[in-house]
Scaffold this motif. Structure first.
Motif, PDB file in Angstrom:
ATOM      1  N   PRO A  10       0.828  -1.213   0.000  1.00 48.69           N
ATOM      2  CA  PRO A  10       0.000   0.000   0.000  1.00 48.69           C
ATOM      3  C   PRO A  10       0.855   1.253   0.000  1.00 48.69           C
ATOM      4  CG  PRO A  10       0.148  -0.891   2.216  1.00 48.69           C
ATOM      5  CD  PRO A  10       0.838  -1.885   1.323  1.00 48.69           C
ATOM      6  N   TYR A  11       0.313   2.320  -0.552  1.00 50.81           N
ATOM      7  CA  TYR A  11       0.981   3.609  -0.458  1.00 50.81           C
ATOM      8  C   TYR A  11       0.847   4.143   0.967  1.00 50.81           C
ATOM      9  CZ  TYR A  11       1.830   8.607  -0.862  1.00 50.81           C
ATOM     10  OH  TYR A  11       2.301   9.875  -0.662  1.00 50.81           O
ATOM     11  N   VAL A  12       1.975   4.569   1.552  1.00 45.87           N
ATOM     12  CA  VAL A  12       1.999   5.137   2.898  1.00 45.87           C
ATOM     13  C   VAL A  12       2.556   6.552   2.789  1.00 45.87           C
ATOM     14  CG1 VAL A  12       2.886   4.923   5.243  1.00 45.87           C
ATOM     15  CG2 VAL A  12       2.332   2.859   3.922  1.00 45.87           C
ATOM     16  N   ALA A  13       1.697   7.540   2.996  1.00 46.68           N
ATOM     17  CA  ALA A  13       2.083   8.940   2.767  1.00 46.68           C
ATOM     18  C   ALA A  13       3.299   9.352   3.577  1.00 46.68           C
ATOM     19  CB  ALA A  13       0.896   9.850   3.069  1.00 46.68           C
ATOM     20  N   SER A  14       3.413   8.858   4.819  1.00 53.88           N
ATOM     21  CA  SER A  14       4.540   9.255   5.668  1.00 53.88           C
ATOM     22  C   SER A  14       5.870   8.690   5.188  1.00 53.88           C
ATOM     23  CB  SER A  14       4.287   8.808   7.112  1.00 53.88           C
ATOM     24  OG  SER A  14       4.190   7.390   7.194  1.00 53.88           O
ATOM     25  N   LEU A  15       5.822   7.717   4.285  1.00 51.42           N
ATOM     26  CA  LEU A  15       7.040   7.102   3.740  1.00 51.42           C
ATOM     27  C   LEU A  15       7.284   7.520   2.293  1.00 51.42           C
ATOM     28  CD1 LEU A  15       6.645   3.455   5.153  1.00 51.42           C
ATOM     29  CD2 LEU A  15       7.970   5.352   6.119  1.00 51.42           C
ATOM     30  N   HIS A  16       6.622   8.593   1.863  1.00 50.14           N
ATOM     31  CA  HIS A  16       6.760   9.025   0.474  1.00 50.14           C
ATOM     32  C   HIS A  16       8.220   9.316   0.147  1.00 50.14           C
ATOM     33  CE1 HIS A  16       4.799  10.695  -3.227  1.00 50.14           C
ATOM     34  NE2 HIS A  16       6.021  11.168  -3.355  1.00 50.14           N
ATOM     35  N   GLY A  17       8.623   8.904  -1.049  1.00 47.54           N
ATOM     36  CA  GLY A  17       9.990   9.155  -1.489  1.00 47.54           C
ATOM     37  C   GLY A  17      10.068   9.214  -2.996  1.00 47.54           C
ATOM     38  N   GLY A  18      11.137   9.801  -3.502  1.00 45.55           N
ATOM     39  CA  GLY A  18      11.354   9.886  -4.943  1.00 45.55           C
ATOM     40  C   GLY A  18      12.005   8.614  -5.449  1.00 45.55           C
ATOM     41  N   LEU A  19      11.240   7.538  -5.493  1.00 47.29           N
ATOM     42  CA  LEU A  19      11.746   6.214  -5.801  1.00 47.29           C
ATOM     43  C   LEU A  19      11.306   5.763  -7.195  1.00 47.29           C
ATOM     44  CD1 LEU A  19      10.764   4.647  -2.361  1.00 47.29           C
ATOM     45  CD2 LEU A  19      13.007   5.545  -3.022  1.00 47.29           C
ATOM     46  N   ARG A  20      12.024   4.803  -7.718  1.00 48.95           N
ATOM     47  CA  ARG A  20      11.715   4.313  -9.061  1.00 48.95           C
ATOM     48  C   ARG A  20      10.380   3.574  -9.087  1.00 48.95           C
ATOM     49  NH1 ARG A  20      15.518   0.463 -12.939  1.00 48.95           N
ATOM     50  NH2 ARG A  20      14.926   1.459 -14.885  1.00 48.95           N
ATOM     51  N   TRP A  21       9.425   4.109  -9.806  1.00 47.25           N
ATOM     52  CA  TRP A  21       8.123   3.492 -10.066  1.00 47.25           C
ATOM     53  C   TRP A  21       7.283   3.290  -8.802  1.00 47.25           C
ATOM     54  CZ3 TRP A  21      11.097  -0.919 -12.861  1.00 47.25           C
ATOM     55  CH2 TRP A  21      11.665  -0.415 -14.047  1.00 47.25           C
ATOM     56  N   ARG A  22       7.716   3.837  -7.648  1.00 45.03           N
ATOM     57  CA  ARG A  22       6.990   3.626  -6.406  1.00 45.03           C
ATOM     58  C   ARG A  22       6.759   4.938  -5.699  1.00 45.03           C
ATOM     59  NH1 ARG A  22      11.730   1.640  -5.958  1.00 45.03           N
ATOM     60  NH2 ARG A  22      11.968   1.298  -3.723  1.00 45.03           N
ATOM     61  N   GLY A  23       5.684   4.984  -4.890  1.00 41.18           N
ATOM     62  CA  GLY A  23       5.357   6.202  -4.177  1.00 41.18           C
ATOM     63  C   GLY A  23       5.905   6.268  -2.774  1.00 41.18           C
ATOM     64  N   SER A  24       6.100   5.111  -2.105  1.00 42.27           N
ATOM     65  CA  SER A  24       6.582   5.118  -0.729  1.00 42.27           C
ATOM     66  C   SER A  24       7.572   3.979  -0.523  1.00 42.27           C
ATOM     67  CB  SER A  24       5.419   5.027   0.261  1.00 42.27           C
ATOM     68  OG  SER A  24       4.613   3.888   0.034  1.00 42.27           O
ATOM     69  N   SER A  25       8.448   4.150   0.471  1.00 45.29           N
ATOM     70  CA  SER A  25       9.591   3.252   0.620  1.00 45.29           C
ATOM     71  C   SER A  25       9.229   1.848   1.078  1.00 45.29           C
ATOM     72  CB  SER A  25      10.603   3.856   1.593  1.00 45.29           C
ATOM     73  OG  SER A  25      10.009   4.079   2.863  1.00 45.29           O
ATOM     74  N   ASN A  26       8.008   1.621   1.563  1.00 38.74           N
ATOM     75  CA  ASN A  26       7.586   0.265   1.924  1.00 38.74           C
ATOM     76  C   ASN A  26       7.262  -0.584   0.703  1.00 38.74           C
ATOM     77  OD1 ASN A  26       5.220   2.134   1.732  1.00 38.74           O
ATOM     78  ND2 ASN A  26       4.090   0.206   1.906  1.00 38.74           N
ATOM     79  N   GLN A  27       7.034   0.053  -0.425  1.00 35.95           N
ATOM     80  CA  GLN A  27       6.696  -0.684  -1.643  1.00 35.95           C
ATOM     81  C   GLN A  27       7.960  -1.265  -2.266  1.00 35.95           C
ATOM     82  OE1 GLN A  27       4.670   2.679  -3.488  1.00 35.95           O
ATOM     83  NE2 GLN A  27       2.719   1.637  -3.220  1.00 35.95           N
ATOM     84  N   ARG A  28       7.810  -2.411  -2.923  1.00 31.71           N
ATOM     85  CA  ARG A  28       8.960  -3.106  -3.496  1.00 31.71           C
ATOM     86  C   ARG A  28       8.749  -3.374  -4.984  1.00 31.71           C
ATOM     87  NH1 ARG A  28       8.857  -8.362   0.230  1.00 31.71           N
ATOM     88  NH2 ARG A  28       6.728  -8.259  -0.585  1.00 31.71           N
ATOM     89  N   ILE A  29       9.856  -3.462  -5.716  1.00 29.77           N
ATOM     90  CA  ILE A  29       9.832  -3.956  -7.094  1.00 29.77           C
ATOM     91  C   ILE A  29      10.252  -5.418  -7.026  1.00 29.77           C
ATOM     92  CG2 ILE A  29      10.748  -3.731  -9.424  1.00 29.77           C
ATOM     93  CD1 ILE A  29      11.415  -0.822  -8.764  1.00 29.77           C
ATOM     94  N   VAL A  30       9.339  -6.316  -7.345  1.00 28.49           N
ATOM     95  CA  VAL A  30       9.594  -7.752  -7.238  1.00 28.49           C
ATOM     96  C   VAL A  30       9.726  -8.328  -8.643  1.00 28.49           C
ATOM     97  CG1 VAL A  30       8.774  -9.947  -6.325  1.00 28.49           C
ATOM     98  CG2 VAL A  30       8.228  -7.808  -5.117  1.00 28.49           C
ATOM     99  N   ALA A  31      10.903  -8.861  -8.955  1.00 27.99           N
ATOM    100  CA  ALA A  31      11.122  -9.504 -10.256  1.00 27.99           C
ATOM    101  C   ALA A  31      10.580 -10.927 -10.188  1.00 27.99           C
ATOM    102  CB  ALA A  31      12.599  -9.507 -10.610  1.00 27.99           C
ATOM    103  N   LEU A  32       9.596 -11.229 -11.007  1.00 30.36           N
ATOM    104  CA  LEU A  32       8.960 -12.546 -11.005  1.00 30.36           C
ATOM    105  C   LEU A  32       9.491 -13.460 -12.096  1.00 30.36           C
ATOM    106  CD1 LEU A  32       5.314 -11.325 -10.302  1.00 30.36           C
ATOM    107  CD2 LEU A  32       6.957 -12.247  -8.666  1.00 30.36           C
ATOM    108  N   THR A  33      10.218 -12.885 -13.054  1.00 32.79           N
ATOM    109  CA  THR A  33      10.934 -13.662 -14.073  1.00 32.79           C
ATOM    110  C   THR A  33      12.325 -13.039 -14.209  1.00 32.79           C
ATOM    111  OG1 THR A  33      10.304 -12.284 -15.987  1.00 32.79           O
ATOM    112  CG2 THR A  33       8.756 -14.036 -15.330  1.00 32.79           C
ATOM    113  N   ASP A  34      13.144 -13.625 -15.058  1.00 32.63           N
ATOM    114  CA  ASP A  34      14.497 -13.096 -15.266  1.00 32.63           C
ATOM    115  C   ASP A  34      14.528 -11.916 -16.234  1.00 32.63           C
ATOM    116  OD1 ASP A  34      15.551 -15.016 -13.586  1.00 32.63           O
ATOM    117  OD2 ASP A  34      15.930 -16.442 -15.222  1.00 32.63           O
ATOM    118  N   ARG A  35      13.415 -11.626 -16.871  1.00 30.87           N
ATOM    119  CA  ARG A  35      13.439 -10.629 -17.943  1.00 30.87           C
ATOM    120  C   ARG A  35      13.940  -9.273 -17.472  1.00 30.87           C
ATOM    121  NH1 ARG A  35       9.090  -9.709 -22.772  1.00 30.87           N
ATOM    122  NH2 ARG A  35      10.048  -7.872 -23.670  1.00 30.87           N
ATOM    123  N   TYR A  36      13.478  -8.822 -16.315  1.00 26.16           N
ATOM    124  CA  TYR A  36      13.886  -7.511 -15.806  1.00 26.16           C
ATOM    125  C   TYR A  36      14.638  -7.643 -14.478  1.00 26.16           C
ATOM    126  CZ  TYR A  36      10.580  -5.748 -19.282  1.00 26.16           C
ATOM    127  OH  TYR A  36       9.903  -5.464 -20.454  1.00 26.16           O
TER     128      TYR A  36
END
Length: 216
Positions: A133-159
């Protein structure tokens, strides 16, 4: 007669470079069971509204975009329409086998893996997932994400290489629609982006198209 699968869509965009790797199409689905405080696209949260499309209609649209490498599914909550979106990806890949898929979800990856067969089916068809979930208090200028609790999870080797790339904001993109209205896509690097943009545009006589991507 075969049953026709329908998807409720808030908005779609044929080319985007700030919501995932490369040049991608984006589908924002309509409806989300979560209510993240600070959501920048509250209009996508109700399950009422949006535009209804068949899977075949959306597949024809995606397959007709030769200069995109895949689709990003956002919303709204894509996993609330998991079965239809899994069918959509299968339909597209019968014609474009290398078409990639990325999705946003307000649910954690671990929770989705414990979900029913429809959610698991969509997970199995994704190359990338941005979870949590987006958490306003953890907002950050992150790649493709709005807050630092969010993760980019690679599910295949493509990326898989995304884990080693700079974790900085990809920014936002403004688009002028055929009717002259403005819309935007992306994850704002600073909180309050939408409100500030609307004020500045209104002061100059412009109206921002209300459909935009939520941060979670």
């Amino acid at each position: 007669m075969a049953e026709v699968t329908l998807l409720s869509v808030a908005r779609r965009l044929d080319r985007c470079t700030v919501l995932g790797p490369g040049r991608r199409a984006v589908i924002w689905v309509q409806g989300c069971p979560l209510r993240c405080r600070g959501c920048v696209a509250a209009e996508t949260l109700p399950f009422e509204g949006g535009t209804t499309h068949t899977v075949d209609e959306l597949a024809d649209w995606l397959c007709g975009l030769p200069d995109v490498e895949g689709v990003t599914l956002s919303g709204g909550e894509p996993f609330s329409q998991a079965a239809g979106l899994a069918e959509l990806l299968d339909t597209v890949r019968t014609r474009r086998p290398d078409f990639s898929a990325m999705a946003y979800s307000g649910f954690r990856h671990e929770a989705l893996r414990r979900g029913g067969p429809e959610r698991l089916a969509l997970l199995r068809r994704l190359d990338l997932l941005v979870d949590g979930p987006y958490v306003a208090s953890l907002h950050g200028g992150l790649r493709w994400r709005g807050s630092s609790n969010q993760r980019i999870v690679a599910l295949t080797d493509r990326y898989a290489s995304t884990a080693t790339e700079p974790d900085i904001s990809a920014g936002v993109e403004l688009s002028v629609e055929a009717d002259g209205s403005l819309s935007w896509a992306g994850v704002p690097p600073a909180p309050g982006f939408r409100e500030g943009l609307e004020r500045q545009l209104a002061a100059r006589g412009f109206v921002l198209h209300i459909e935009a991507r939520r941060e979670s």
